[in-house]
Design an enzyme around this catalytic site. Structure first.
Site, mmCIF file in Angstrom:
data_model
loop_
_atom_site.group_PDB
_atom_site.id
_atom_site.type_symbol
_atom_site.label_atom_id
_atom_site.label_comp_id
_atom_site.label_asym_id
_atom_site.label_seq_id
_atom_site.Cartn_x
_atom_site.Cartn_y
_atom_site.Cartn_z
ATOM 1 N N ASP A 77 0.449 -1.277 0.094
ATOM 2 C CA ASP A 77 -0.265 -0.104 -0.219
ATOM 3 C C ASP A 77 0.715 0.839 -0.105
ATOM 4 O O ASP A 77 2.227 1.272 -0.064
ATOM 5 C CB ASP A 77 -1.110 0.102 1.272
ATOM 6 C CG ASP A 77 -0.403 -0.233 2.467
ATOM 7 O OD1 ASP A 77 0.696 -0.024 2.311
ATOM 8 O OD2 ASP A 77 -1.042 -0.926 3.303
ATOM 9 N N ASN A 146 -7.557 -2.979 14.282
ATOM 10 C CA ASN A 146 -9.251 -3.265 13.767
ATOM 11 C C ASN A 146 -9.429 -5.461 13.093
ATOM 12 O O ASN A 146 -10.686 -4.600 12.595
ATOM 13 C CB ASN A 146 -9.857 -2.233 13.861
ATOM 14 C CG ASN A 146 -9.182 -2.005 12.239
ATOM 15 O OD1 ASN A 146 -8.094 -2.958 11.543
ATOM 16 N ND2 ASN A 146 -9.394 -0.773 11.460
ATOM 17 N N HIS A 148 -7.747 -4.921 10.437
ATOM 18 C CA HIS A 148 -7.217 -4.843 8.630
ATOM 19 C C HIS A 148 -5.963 -5.419 7.943
ATOM 20 O O HIS A 148 -4.827 -5.590 9.523
ATOM 21 C CB HIS A 148 -7.498 -3.228 8.696
ATOM 22 C CG HIS A 148 -5.693 -2.639 9.077
ATOM 23 N ND1 HIS A 148 -5.784 -1.163 9.771
ATOM 24 C CD2 HIS A 148 -4.402 -3.007 8.609
ATOM 25 C CE1 HIS A 148 -5.276 -0.399 9.571
ATOM 26 N NE2 HIS A 148 -3.681 -1.768 10.040
ATOM 27 N N GLU A 153 -9.774 -1.970 5.420
ATOM 28 C CA GLU A 153 -10.229 -1.860 7.083
ATOM 29 C C GLU A 153 -11.335 -2.701 6.797
ATOM 30 O O GLU A 153 -12.392 -3.032 6.322
ATOM 31 C CB GLU A 153 -10.523 -0.605 6.716
ATOM 32 C CG GLU A 153 -9.350 0.574 7.023
ATOM 33 C CD GLU A 153 -8.913 0.403 8.088
ATOM 34 O OE1 GLU A 153 -9.126 -0.478 8.644
ATOM 35 O OE2 GLU A 153 -7.916 1.776 8.154
HETATM 36 P P1 PGA Z 1 2.078 -1.975 12.466
HETATM 37 O O1 PGA Z 1 0.932 -1.879 12.215
HETATM 38 O O2 PGA Z 1 3.172 -2.650 12.184
HETATM 39 O O3 PGA Z 1 2.964 -0.356 12.429
HETATM 40 O O4 PGA Z 1 1.692 -2.595 14.245
HETATM 41 C C1 PGA Z 1 0.056 -3.338 11.372
HETATM 42 C C2 PGA Z 1 -0.712 -2.911 9.999
HETATM 43 O O5 PGA Z 1 -1.514 -1.474 10.728
HETATM 44 O O6 PGA Z 1 -1.585 -3.387 9.547
#
Ligand code: PGA
Length: 260
Positions: A77, A146, A148, A153
């Site tokens: 992304d 959450n 995702h 999301e």
């Molecule tokens: P993080 O994010 O590695 O910064 O915890 C993971 C994600 O949101 O996929």
């Protein structure tokens, strides 16, 4: 290294003693893939989670234990509105945390362009580049609090392909730690879709720390539902989930209601 292995709902889980060891396991899975197929196509992730994994891959590369010379990569992304040289762009993250320290050909590294004039056609072209490269052999994923995966999301359709998405307030808030203020966090992103991710031949998801324990438990033991996108990984035949003790701490929980 002490490593516990188990299978939950068809998904292979490896639980390491701590964050460092979980990252070492993940780096080794990636290195093994490349040693078996030097021309591997890797799907890569950004965020706090993979940073130690990348540090270890850099060490292995510099020690001559794995070469990225023929590897192709596709990142999951990118923020819309940030140019590749913006320090918080995911392209800049990948260059700083991995690419500029290893023997990879930068021409073979791909991150969606967040400043494309026509975002819809950038999404289509990203999909076709993945296809032309022969598809992704191994996709590395982090996990959102959450549920995702990439920027898919809760509520994202399972059949989605690389697309423009709105970030949730929760994700904007979480990612604001990397920006000077929350107002500077982009509101939109390009992300591989869930169907794009599920087409990878193998998936390795890494989740670290107590704050991910609920999301891990829902992913593995809750319902398979678009309201927790990571649960859809249970529809994939070759997923390995790498955890530390803390992120695995709620896996035994009986309190998890099917809807939670
Ligand atoms: P993080 O994010 O590695 O910064 O915890 C993971 C994600 O949101 O996929």
């Amino acid at each position: 290294m002490k490593l516990e292995q188990q299978t939950i709902n068809g998904i292979e889980i490896r639980i390491a003693e701590n964050t460092d060891q979980a990252s070492a396991v993940t780096a080794e899975l990636i290195a093994e893939q490349i040693r078996q197929e030097p021309r591997s196509v890797l799907g890569l992730a950004t965020g706090g989670t993979p940073m130690e994994t990348y540090r270890r891959l850099i060490q292995m590369n510099q020690a001559g234990n794995v070469s990225f010379a023929e590897v192709t990569t596709f990142n999951l992304d990118e923020y819309i509105g940030l140019s590749p040289d913006h320090p918080q762009s995911y392209r800049a993250f990948m260059n700083a945390n991995l690419f500029q320290h290893i023997d990879i050909d930068l021409q073979k590294t791909h991150v969606p362009s967040g400043i494309a004039v026509d975002i819809a056609s950038e999404c289509k072209s990203y999909e076709s580049k993945i296809r032309s490269a022969g598809g992704i052999d191994l996709q590395l994923l982090g996990l959102g609090h959450n549920g995702h995966i990439a920027f898919n999301e809760p509520g994202s359709p399972g059949e989605s392909r690389t697309l423009q998405v709105d970030l949730t307030a929760e994700t904007i808030e979480k990612n604001s730690r990397f920006f000077e203020s929350i107002d500077q966090v982009p509101r939109h992103a390009i992300t591989m879709g869930i169907a794009t991710i599920l087409e990878s031949r193998r998936i390795v998801l890494l989740a670290l720390g107590e704050s991910k324990a609920d999301a891990v438990a829902r992913m593995l033991r809750g319902l398979i539902t678009s309201s927790h996108p990571a649960s859809e990984l249970r529809n994939h035949p070759a997923v390995t989930v790498v955890l530390d003790r803390e992120s695995a701490s709620k896996l035994g929980s009986t309190e998890l209601s099917p809807k939670s």
